[in-house]
Motif scaffolding. Sequence first.
Motif, PDB file in Angstrom:
ATOM      1  N   HIS A 134       0.874  -1.182   0.000  1.00 50.62           N
ATOM      2  CA  HIS A 134       0.000   0.000   0.000  1.00 50.62           C
ATOM      3  C   HIS A 134       0.908   1.228   0.000  1.00 50.62           C
ATOM      4  O   HIS A 134       0.665   2.199  -0.711  1.00 50.62           O
TER       5      HIS A 134
ATOM      6  N   SER B  13      -1.073  -3.424  -4.507  1.00 47.36           N
ATOM      7  CA  SER B  13      -1.845  -4.445  -3.810  1.00 47.36           C
ATOM      8  C   SER B  13      -1.541  -5.804  -4.407  1.00 47.36           C
ATOM      9  O   SER B  13      -1.444  -5.928  -5.636  1.00 47.36           O
TER      10      SER B  13
ATOM     11  N   ASN C 144      -7.428  -8.091  -6.478  1.00 44.62           N
ATOM     12  CA  ASN C 144      -7.487  -6.827  -7.242  1.00 44.62           C
ATOM     13  C   ASN C 144      -6.096  -6.212  -7.232  1.00 44.62           C
ATOM     14  O   ASN C 144      -5.871  -5.143  -6.683  1.00 44.62           O
TER      15      ASN C 144
ATOM     16  N   TYR D  33      -4.055  10.757   4.396  1.00 42.00           N
ATOM     17  CA  TYR D  33      -5.098   9.732   4.298  1.00 42.00           C
ATOM     18  C   TYR D  33      -6.190   9.961   5.334  1.00 42.00           C
ATOM     19  O   TYR D  33      -7.395   9.926   5.029  1.00 42.00           O
TER      20      TYR D  33
ATOM     21  N   ARG E 247     -10.073  10.365   4.317  1.00 36.61           N
ATOM     22  CA  ARG E 247     -10.834   9.134   4.280  1.00 36.61           C
ATOM     23  C   ARG E 247     -12.279   9.377   4.663  1.00 36.61           C
ATOM     24  O   ARG E 247     -12.602  10.257   5.456  1.00 36.61           O
TER      25      ARG E 247
ATOM     26  N   GLU F  17     -12.888   4.316   5.761  1.00 45.92           N
ATOM     27  CA  GLU F  17     -12.396   3.384   4.734  1.00 45.92           C
ATOM     28  C   GLU F  17     -10.908   3.137   4.923  1.00 45.92           C
ATOM     29  O   GLU F  17     -10.168   3.957   5.460  1.00 45.92           O
ATOM     30  N   GLU F  18     -10.459   1.983   4.403  1.00 48.26           N
ATOM     31  CA  GLU F  18      -9.057   1.611   4.550  1.00 48.26           C
ATOM     32  C   GLU F  18      -8.184   2.457   3.631  1.00 48.26           C
ATOM     33  O   GLU F  18      -8.663   3.033   2.643  1.00 48.26           O
TER      34      GLU F  18
ATOM     35  N   VAL G 225      -8.412   1.920  -0.148  1.00 46.79           N
ATOM     36  CA  VAL G 225      -9.680   2.385  -0.705  1.00 46.79           C
ATOM     37  C   VAL G 225      -9.628   3.895  -0.931  1.00 46.79           C
ATOM     38  O   VAL G 225     -10.019   4.401  -1.985  1.00 46.79           O
ATOM     39  N   THR G 226      -9.139   4.606   0.082  1.00 55.28           N
ATOM     40  CA  THR G 226      -9.009   6.062  -0.058  1.00 55.28           C
ATOM     41  C   THR G 226      -8.100   6.402  -1.220  1.00 55.28           C
ATOM     42  O   THR G 226      -8.425   7.229  -2.074  1.00 55.28           O
TER      43      THR G 226
ATOM     44  N   ARG H 277      -7.315   4.690  -3.840  1.00 54.22           N
ATOM     45  CA  ARG H 277      -7.912   4.398  -5.151  1.00 54.22           C
ATOM     46  C   ARG H 277      -9.013   5.391  -5.500  1.00 54.22           C
ATOM     47  O   ARG H 277      -9.296   5.631  -6.668  1.00 54.22           O
ATOM     48  N   ARG H 278      -9.580   5.987  -4.454  1.00 47.43           N
ATOM     49  CA  ARG H 278     -10.645   6.962  -4.716  1.00 47.43           C
ATOM     50  C   ARG H 278     -10.060   8.323  -5.086  1.00 47.43           C
ATOM     51  O   ARG H 278     -10.524   8.971  -6.027  1.00 47.43           O
TER      52      ARG H 278
END
Lengths: 551, 112, 176
Positions: free
Chosen positions: A469, A490, A494, A521, A525, A529-530, A533-534, A536-537
Amino acid sequence: MYRYDEFDAKFVNERTAQFRDQAERRLRGELTEDEFRPLRLMNGLYLQLHAYMLRVAIPYGTLSANQMRVLALIAEKWDKGYGHFTTRQNIQYNWIKLEDTADILQALADVEMHAIQTSGNCIRNVTTDHWAGAAADELDDPRPVGELIRQWSSLHPEFSYLPRKFKIAITGAPHDRAAVKVHDIGLRLHKNAAGQIGWEVMVGGGQGRTPLIAVTVRDFLPQNELIAYLEAIMRVYNLYGRRDNKYKARIKILVHEIGAAKFKSEVEAEYAKHPAQQTQVEEAELARIAKYFAAPKFEKLSRFSPAFEEARRADGEFSRWARNNLAPHRVDGYTIVNISLKPEGGIPGDATAEQMRVMADLAEAYSADELRVSHAQNIVLAHVKLEDAYALWQKLKAADLAAANYGLAGDIIACPGLDYCALATARSIPVAQAISRKFADVKKQEEYGPLKINISGCINACGHHHVGHIGILGLDKKGEEYYQITLGGSSSENASIGTILGPGFAAQEVPDAIETILNTYMKLRERGEEFLVTYRRVGPKPFKEALYATA
Amino acid sequence: MSNEEKGQVMTANRLRDGDVVFLTRSGAWSEKIDDAVLAQEPQALAALETRAADDVKRNVVTGQYLFEATRIGGKIRADHIRERIRTLGPSVRTDLGKQADGTAGAFQLDEA
Amino acid sequence: MPLLKSNAFVADDYISVPDDEPLPVGGKFIVSFARLQRDWDEIACDPAVIGVRVANTEHAEGAMDYLSKVDLIVLSFPAFSDGRSYSMARALRLDGYRGELRAEGNILPDQLQLMRQVGFDSFVVSDRFPLQVWQAAGQQMSLAYQRGLFRKANETEVWSSRHHGFEPWEEQPHAG
């Protein structure tokens, strides 16, 4: 777990005698170093910065308590009292003598272990899910097939002089804990529409200089065709893989250069010429192996363990460890214990001989006599009763094995780096230690949530930084160590390769840089969210700005 | 600064036990970097290469290579951190390697 | 350079004919694969026993088209770490080639068993190692896990030995 029959025992004994002969011929000068090197590499013996290093195979990361005790003995008798568990589920010893190696291999053979093909341009250790046979989400235990592949690939006469090393990973669960998409061959067990069990076959993943995600060559391959299909892939690679440039010699380069479609058609053409046939032998062999992986006799317990809950209520430290280091088991009343080998400020993945013995004893007492090594350099006891967790934890604590940081920021994965490795361009362990100390507060780590920080000391990426990560790559700029940071990697189903954020940092700047990243982060966030996830967003931009903003 | 002399040192691993050694003026291999010969002239460097290659053929050492170093006040300091680690031992385990068994170089990792 | 065959050094009764020299009539000779293809009409009529030398960058399976005349296929190992010819040899055997398969180039005693197992019968070796070294290295492993090998030193095939009623794989006719 698998037990050798007389064939397996004879094989490792003959292999050891063969190596003893080769080493003696080398020392007598009857073999040159160029002639001896591939032979010693195929028995896992490297020449490193300070000494020879021996990499012992732990097939699919599984070993017995007794085997762990012998690993401890080897550390004491022939090394300097410790070993290093690796990102491919093996163990390394850093201070080995060539003249002792045959004796060490014999000590291993005596407990059904070896160092066969842990190096060299051949098929390496097959790695898998460290929760195999225990995880709640698993379709089936992939380790019998891991053992089948191990045997098939051992001294395979056709594939012992490949263009380059070859790594296979397998998973039996939809949530991939074995990083199959960044291996030369990745195999994922699944069911087709008709409900049959078979394999998705993926080829050409890898890290290093050219990180790539594997491509799927077969969505569904029936189990009994697996060995023949693997041979087709290996033959195509052996014939057509590049041999002109060491850095372009992995199968991922071949797949990338000719394209996935062409590669797939080459494999299928080869497979059509030599398809699976008379597979009854392989099927009988797999069935024989599978018996050894029958689940231990589980007791009929309730999901809720009053003893466990009481211990958590009474002991805050235990409660914290239980929250972070235990994973759900598929059987009620049981749990998966993850022993973190990342104590605060410690060397990731290292264990002393004494610690190995403690873990062996615990496996024997509480976990069906079996341990696993994860590719995050931790040790797993997969079948522990919840009601035993507290007693087990107290023994871990006494042995400095109770770091409550499993899967969190303190659970750093780091290669040995320039402190040990002749290939390294920078040190990795001191950076891991500095980060570990900075984020020592487990409460803070829990706030950050699940986080994979991976550190590699050179571009060969043995620390798997591409799939961290947060990935950290140690480089050399005019004789000074400096560190490049990547985000968003990752190794799950995915899978993704991390993105370089920008210019590198000096060693002492890295912990602050990580803190800046984590603070960014936390600010961005949503709904807890992990990190991944953050990321990728929102993408790398906010992190770049935070890191490289002019003062 | 006038006390400084730049050059190259030949290192290898002893074949039998893997110990790190350095080539001395007499042609013997020493575990201590301060015993090493520091060569600058092409002829001297070539002589080191030849001697090391001969000792590889005689199965005494393996993995030989030259690295840059500086003699300061009679002691030798490897120019690159990699070789400084090689002359000391792992920086993260100061209880192991040459730094622990008395064969380390005179200079610490970051000392100039 | 000695020719190792059936665990002994033997005389080589083949001669290698360079591409630009005329073909002998009769006897035993080896030509390059390129020449075999180019001069096939002439060679097909020659009473000689023919061997073909295939470089490890060519497609050895193509030599199967010439089996009416070819009794020997020579594959090369330009470096002992270059393993392409192991696959070429095994593919030839899996495709049904039963003539002589010879290895030449950089070959170490420690590779002999592997080479036999993929189907090589004979080996052009350097005279660096005495015969005893080749003989000893050639029998260090008595077991093989893989199926579809061509054991010339009687290694036991493990999987079929474990399960009664199955012959070692290569004894079965090839279905393909």
